[in-house]
Every structure is written in structure tokens, then in C-alpha cells.
Design a protein around this motif. Structure first.
Motif, PDB file in Angstrom:
ATOM      1  N   SER A 267       0.811  -1.220   0.000  1.00 49.86           N
ATOM      2  CA  SER A 267       0.000   0.000   0.000  1.00 49.86           C
ATOM      3  C   SER A 267       0.845   1.270   0.000  1.00 49.86           C
ATOM      4  O   SER A 267       0.400   2.322  -0.449  1.00 49.86           O
ATOM      5  N   HIS A 268       2.067   1.212   0.523  1.00 52.44           N
ATOM      6  CA  HIS A 268       2.914   2.406   0.612  1.00 52.44           C
ATOM      7  C   HIS A 268       4.376   2.014   0.437  1.00 52.44           C
ATOM      8  O   HIS A 268       4.781   0.906   0.788  1.00 52.44           O
ATOM      9  N   ARG A 269       5.149   2.979  -0.078  1.00 54.22           N
ATOM     10  CA  ARG A 269       6.598   2.840  -0.151  1.00 54.22           C
ATOM     11  C   ARG A 269       7.226   4.131   0.359  1.00 54.22           C
ATOM     12  O   ARG A 269       6.786   5.220   0.006  1.00 54.22           O
ATOM     13  N   ALA A 278       6.222   6.426   7.749  1.00 46.70           N
ATOM     14  CA  ALA A 278       5.674   5.079   7.564  1.00 46.70           C
ATOM     15  C   ALA A 278       5.026   4.578   8.853  1.00 46.70           C
ATOM     16  O   ALA A 278       3.924   4.026   8.840  1.00 46.70           O
ATOM     17  N   ILE A 281       1.643   6.236   9.700  1.00 48.34           N
ATOM     18  CA  ILE A 281       0.476   5.741   8.949  1.00 48.34           C
ATOM     19  C   ILE A 281      -0.245   4.639   9.719  1.00 48.34           C
ATOM     20  O   ILE A 281      -1.473   4.521   9.665  1.00 48.34           O
ATOM     21  N   LEU A 282       0.511   3.847  10.471  1.00 43.12           N
ATOM     22  CA  LEU A 282      -0.091   2.735  11.208  1.00 43.12           C
ATOM     23  C   LEU A 282      -1.120   3.223  12.228  1.00 43.12           C
ATOM     24  O   LEU A 282      -2.033   2.485  12.593  1.00 43.12           O
ATOM     25  N   GLU A 284      -3.038   5.943  11.790  1.00 46.12           N
ATOM     26  CA  GLU A 284      -4.062   6.755  11.140  1.00 46.12           C
ATOM     27  C   GLU A 284      -5.250   5.899  10.713  1.00 46.12           C
ATOM     28  O   GLU A 284      -5.179   4.670  10.668  1.00 46.12           O
ATOM     29  N   ASP A 286      -6.726   6.095   7.730  1.00 44.31           N
ATOM     30  CA  ASP A 286      -6.661   5.730   6.316  1.00 44.31           C
ATOM     31  C   ASP A 286      -6.151   4.297   6.172  1.00 44.31           C
ATOM     32  O   ASP A 286      -5.281   3.851   6.932  1.00 44.31           O
ATOM     33  N   SER A 288      -4.207   0.923   5.189  1.00 43.43           N
ATOM     34  CA  SER A 288      -2.823   0.588   4.831  1.00 43.43           C
ATOM     35  C   SER A 288      -2.640  -0.905   4.990  1.00 43.43           C
ATOM     36  O   SER A 288      -3.332  -1.561   5.758  1.00 43.43           O
ATOM     37  N   ILE A 291       3.704  -1.818   4.100  1.00 41.66           N
ATOM     38  CA  ILE A 291       4.454  -0.562   4.003  1.00 41.66           C
ATOM     39  C   ILE A 291       5.931  -0.918   3.850  1.00 41.66           C
ATOM     40  O   ILE A 291       6.539  -1.481   4.759  1.00 41.66           O
TER      41      ILE A 291
END
Length: 646
Positions: A267-269, A278, A281-282, A284, A286, A288, A291
Motif C-alpha cells: 500500500s505504501h513505499r 511510515a 500511517i499505522l 491513522e 486511512d 494501509s 508498508i
């Protein structure tokens, strides 16, 4: 038991310390150790090491990556093994019906692995996006956020027969996932917990259907076994087919065959220098999933740096000047005892802390900044070659003490070694010989062991009270040592030397100091072993005889309750008695002019021990503990161990 202030200090030291992050990585091998086979420099591997530019792992915690598997795909190897180990416990067979509760990374990988086993899969989650991915992988789904009934859905899915098994990969404090799993299952169904959920089980749920429930342990057999993970001792294939490493290999094989697809899970880089984003984000809302942290390929890590094991970092200059009269220290080791006790004790002496050598990573860097070291390094030889450093403090595992002490003596430096001096007679003999040889090169160099208890205020008071007692004395020392896991390195005869050699030496030295005469006999007896325990020296009573007719008995026991004081000393002589309770309170019975000595906090003499050593270094006075006594105490610890064995 040790008092409020000691507790606060211990907890604060733990909370103050950083932890290395991560356990899934992919990289290229820079170099292999001398006893490592099956790997070569240049191989691409997935490993269970931390997130770092250079990672050092045991050979059993890495697996080669097939050529057709990308680095990004292989980064999911370790986390994929979590799901695979749960499946191994569930033992799915072709055509069975399974539920996967919780469709995060592990859950979605588990869905695919179950499909690869020929199972029908029902996925349950609140997240619409994750449910869509599960459908892509061939599962039917239940959307809890829309009020769909998982029990009813499972009944329809299984044609009213009940599910053969449920694998829980969710993370919640609720007990509902286990309760639901039990209601979904057929009679004698299997429930496997990979995630973390509430475990207040309903007896009736399991009793009526005779359900089996099992918690999966990480990546598979070998996990948390130091012989497997640290020493690289593999389990025989014929007896344990799937270990941690072989599960890693199985996941990589599934990726290579295209039966496991992790690309949609990314989902993310982030480039590694943006790692904080990074982790943010865990937390939040939104969505994911996978990562990825990416290291730059622009600057290859130097192989020479790794081969020399010499990574150094310079810090700000300390306020003290190296030209001052204060000793200049090089520290080796940044473990718990070093960080909580030794380094603060030497810091308080006013000595200059120049270099800290350790492979402790974040711990070492944190300690250097906290205690104002000028430099950190992974190259211990640099300390012995540094002419500004005149004193070496050794706080490493016991099997390295003789080697480092020998190097320090050859370099003409003062040496402070956290006990023990040696872990076997051969080591002790070599070091004793080298020490005597070094007298001709550096006659004033001091070699001292951290037998701190003889420097405790209470013990100093006891020594003064005993000074005028001419007759023999009897001493009883009770040590409520507490149990240590049999897998701990302390019990390894080749690394820790065992508990009598590693810690019992403290109490041998204490009795030797208080009696003030040579030990002429040592007899020991140990408690019978529990089946499969294999530990012979943690429930021991030993008695020492002294040349003046005194004797002392030490009860070193690991089977007491933690609420009982750890150390209690009782001395009987001249129709008088002294009792020291856990280095807090000393009581006298029948002593003219003395009844009680209490301190506001426990003091085992660590600060005074360091201060006495540093004072001797500064003034050129003899060692606070004569070398002959150190050797005598160490030899007696070996005598006790042999008496226990024989």
C-alpha cells in the motif's frame, strides 16, 4: 523487595532505552561467518533481522530468494511464515471449509495459502478494501461493517455442516472472535489463533463440540530457541519437517510459483530516511497494508567496513579535557548491567568516558549520548590501541572476559572486569600467568573484579565490628536468586559458566573479605533436578572452611518467592550476632554500642567499588582487591561447581 528508589531507577532505565525496529528484510549478503554453509557473499536473502543498513543474523534466520522473486515480494517472507505456521497447525486438507477472521497482511496471505491447499475460504473483516482483495484471491467474504451475520454466512457456506476450521488473524481485545469461531465450527473443528484477541473462553462452546484450540507460535519450530536461532543448530529434517527457516523457504517457493501474490498487498513505499512517516500511517484511519521501507542503492555499504567490524561514530566533546588527571576510560559492552549500574557508577567518579565499544546498535548510540562518551565503535581492538585510553572496563558476556582482559594487560592498561574473572580453570591459569608477566612491563597496572558487595556501607560497618573479634566466626548467607530460564546464556558452560561461577562468586568473595583468612576447603550439595531441567547449580548449598577455623555457608537458591529479600547475611561470633537484610538494614544483637544501621535506599556498593578502583588508578595505590584474593575466589567457585557435579 529492593525499595522504591531502586525500583524507580530500574524502571526508568528500561523506559529510557530505544528498541531496534523491524523483523522482515531483504538484502544481499556481504560476508558469511566461518561456520556458515549454504550461503555465499552476493546471495540475495530474506531474513528475520532488524531494519538497518547492515544486518547480522544466524544462518537459520535467513533464506535464499529465487531469481524470479523481486526484492519487494521477498520482503513479505517472514510475515508470510506467520500465516503458514498457523496453517501447519490447522492441517487443512483438500476440499475443507475454512474461515479467516481478520484480513490484514497475515490474513490475506493466509487466504491465499488455504486456497493453494485446495480449501474453500470465507473471509471476515470490517474493511471493504481488504474484503475486495480477499475476493480477488478466491475467498467469499462477510462485511461486518454492514451488519452481515458471520454465523449465518458460515452456516450457508458450509452447507449447514459447520466449518472445518477457523484461523484468527485479527487484533482486538474482544473475546468475540473466539466465541464466533466456536459457533461456526463443526463438531471437532479446529481453531488456530495467529493474531492477538481476548481469550476468555466459554467452556460450553468447546465442550459440546469437542473443539480443539491452539495458539500458533510465530514462524514455526526453532522460534525462541537460542540453540537454533543464535547458535545455528538445525533440527533434523526427519523429525521436524518445518522449521522457521524451512517455512521461509516454503513462502519464497510459493512466491516463485505464483501461488502467493503479495504485490496487491503493497500500500505504501517510503525511502528509509522517511521511516517516521511510515510508522505514523499505522496509527491513522486511512487504510494501509504492506508498508515498504527502501534503502538507497546510490551508496553501497563498504565491504571493508564490515570485514573489519569497525563502524565508528564520533560524538560531541565532553566538558572534561583529556589532558586532565582523570582516568580516560574505554568501555566494552552496553548490556543491562552496564547501562543501569556500571556506566553511571564510573560516570559519577569524574572519569572521562571516551569510547564505548559494543554491537548493541541503538542501545550503544543512546548510551553514548546519555553518558557523554566521545565515540562509539564496533571495533574493540581500537580501545586497546588508543594511547589516550588508560583504563578498560569490561562488561560483556562471561566467555569474553579473559580475552579482553588479556588484551588490556598486553596494552599496559588498567582493567576493571565485571565478574567473573574466568569461567574455567584453563582460562584462569592463562590470565594469571599473563598478569604476572605484565608486572615487569606495567608494575602499577591494576586488574580488578567488580566484587562490589565488600564496598557496601553495611559491609564496611560489619568489617569494623569484627575487627576486634579474635575467635573464629560462622556466617550464613541466604541468596534468593530467582529462577532464570534454562535456555538463558548464563547456564551455558561455554558462555556464562553457570550461576555459581557467574554470580555465586560474589558471595564467596564477601565471606572471604569478612573472615579475612584464606579459604582452605569447599563442599557443596545441590537439590535434585527436575526431570528435563538439566540445571545443577541454581539450588545449591556450599560451605567454606577458613584457615583461622571460621566457616561460612551460602544457600544459593532459585526456587524461592520473589517477595522474599534477595540477600540475607547472618554472622555469629563471641556470643553476638549481626544480621544484614538485603543491604537495607543491619541489626546487631549483643554488640556493645551498636544496635541498628539503616539506609534510605539499598546500597550494594557499586558506586564505592568504581570509586575505589578509579582512586587507585589516579594515585598509583594497590588494587582495592588484591589479585591473589580474586584468583582464590575464582578457583573456589570452580571447586564448588566440581563438588556439585561429583
Amino acid at each position: 523487595t529492593d525499595g522504591l528508589m531502586a525500583t524507580i531507577q530500574s524502571v526508568s532505565a528500561k523506559l529510557d532505552r530505544p528498541l531496534p525496529m523491524g523483523y522482515c528484510n531483504v538484502g544481499e549478503i556481504l560476508e558469511v561467518g566461518p561456520r556458515v554453509d549454504g550461503f555465499s557473499a552476493g546471495d540475495r536473502v530474506a531474513s528475520n533481522g532488524h531494519h538497518a543498513e547492515a544486518v547480522c543474523v544466524s544462518k537459520n534466520l535467513a533464506a535464499k530468494i529465487p531469481p524470479n522473486v523481486s526484492d519487494e515480494e521477498a520482503a513479505f517472507t517472514v510475515i508470510g511464515a506467520l500465516g503458514l505456521q498457523g496453517l501447519r497447525l490447522a492441517q487443512p486438507t483438500l476440499g475443507e471449509n475454512f474461515v479467516v477472521t481478520g484480513l490484514g497482511l497475515i490474513g490475506l496471505i493466509t487466504v491465499q495459502l488455504l486456497k493453494a491447499h485446495g480449501c474453500r475460504v470465507l473471509g471476515i473483516d470490517f474493511d471493504k478494501h481488504k474484503l475486495e482483495l480477499a475476493k480477488q484471491f478466491g475467498a467469499e467474504t462477510v462485511n461486518l461493517s454492514e451488519g452481515e451475520d458471520p454465523i449465518g454466512a458460515a452456516s450457508v457456506f458450509s452447507r449447514s455442516r459447520g466449518m472445518d476450521g477457523v484461523i484468527i488473524t485479527a487484533s482486538t481485545k474482544s473475546n468475540e472472535p473466539v466465541h464466533q469461531a466456536a459457533r461456526m465450527c463443526r463438531k471437532r473443528g479446529r481453531i488456530i489463533l495467529i493474531g492477538v484477541v481476548g481469550l476468555e473462553l466459554s467452556r460450553s462452546d468447546f465442550y459440546e463440540k469437542e473443539l480443539s484450540f491452539q495458539v500458533s507460535c510465530s514462524y514455526g519450530p526453532g522460534r525462541y530457541d537460542p540453540l537454533y536461532e543464535e547458535k545455528g543448530q538445525d533440527y533434523p529434517l526427519g523429525f521436524i519437517r518445518w522449521t522457521e527457516q524451512r517455512n521461509f523457504e516454503a513462502v519464497l517457493y510459493m512466491l516463485s510459483e505464483g501461488r502467493l501474490n503479495v504485490k496487491p498487498l503493497i500500500s505504501h513505499r517510503f525511502p528509509f530516511d522517511q521511516a517516521e512517516k511510515a510508522y505514523a500511517i499505522l496509527g491513522e484511519k486511512d487504510p494501509s497494508l504492506g508498508i515498504l521501507l527502501q534503502y538507497s542503492n546510490q551508496e553501497k555499504l563498504s565491504h571493508d567496513v564490515i570485514r573489519k567490524k569497525s563502524i565508528s561514530v564520533n560524538f560531541r566533546q565532553p566538558e572534561n579535557n583529556l589532558q586532565s588527571a582523570n582516568p580516560v576510560l574505554g568501555f566494552i559492552g552496553s548490556g543491562n548491567y552496564a547501562l543501569q549500574v556500571l556506566i553511571p557508577a564510573f560516570k559519577n567518579t569524574g572519569s572521562i568516558l571516551k569510547t564505548l565499544a559494543s554491537n548493541g546498535g541503538p542501545n550503544t548510540a543512546h548510551a553514548a549520548e546519555k553518558f557523554n562518551f566521545r565515540k562509539i565503535t564496533t571495533e574493540t581492538d581500537a580501545l586497546f590501541e588508543d594511547n589516550e585510553i588508560n583504563t578498560i572496563v569490561i562488561a560483556t558476556r562471561h566467555d569474553s572476559h579473559v580475552s579482553y582482559a588479556s588484551q588490556a594487560l598486553r596494552a599496559g592498561k588498567h582493567v576493571f572486569v565485571e565478574k567473573p574473572l574466568a569461567i574455567n580453570r584453563e582460562e584462569l591459569k592463562k590470565l594469571e600467568s599473563l598478569y604476572l608477566e605484565s608486572r615487569s612491563i606495567s608494575p602499577s597496572a591494576i586488574l580488578m573484579i567488580g566484587f562490589n558487595r565488600r564496598f557496601s556501607p553495611h559491609v564496611i560497618k560489619i568489617k569494623s565490628l569484627l575487627a576486634n573479634v579474635r575467635e573464629p566466626k560462622s556466617i550464613i548467607m541466604t541468596v534468593n536468586a530467582g529462577s532464570i530460564s534454562k535456555d538463558n546464556w548464563v547456564h551455558d558452560s561455554e558462555v556464562g559458566g553457570g550461576r555459581i561461577v557467574g554470580e555465586g562468586c560474589h558471595f564467596i568473595d564477601l565471606l572471604r573479605y569478612l573472615i579475612g583468612f584464606q579459604i582452605i576447603s569447599a563442599h557443596a550439595i545441590s537439590m535434585g533436578q527436575m526431570p528435563g531441567d538439566g540445571i545443577t547449580d541454581d539450588k545449591v548449598t556450599f560451605t567454606l572452611g577458613f584457615s583461622d577455623g571460621s566457616f561460612g555457608t551460602v544457600h544459593y537458591l532459585s526456587n524461592g518467592h520473589i517477595s522474599f529479600p534477595k540477600e540475607r547475611l547472618e554472622i555469629f561470633c563471641g556470643n553476638r550476632t549481626l544480621q544484614l537484610d538485603n543491604f537495607n538494614t543491619l541489626r546487631g544483637f549483643g554488640w556493645p554500642g551498636f544496635k541498628k544501621m539503616s539506609l534510605r535506599r539499598q546500597d550494594k556498593g557499586n558506586q564505592a567499588c568504581a570509586a575505589k578502583f578509579i582512586n587507585a588508578v589516579q594515585t598509583g595505590e594497590p588494587s582495592p582487591i588484591p589479585f591473589d584474593e580474586i584468583v582464590e575466589v575464582t578457583r573456589v567457585s570452580f571447586d564448588i561447581l566440581e563438588s556439585v557435579k561429583n
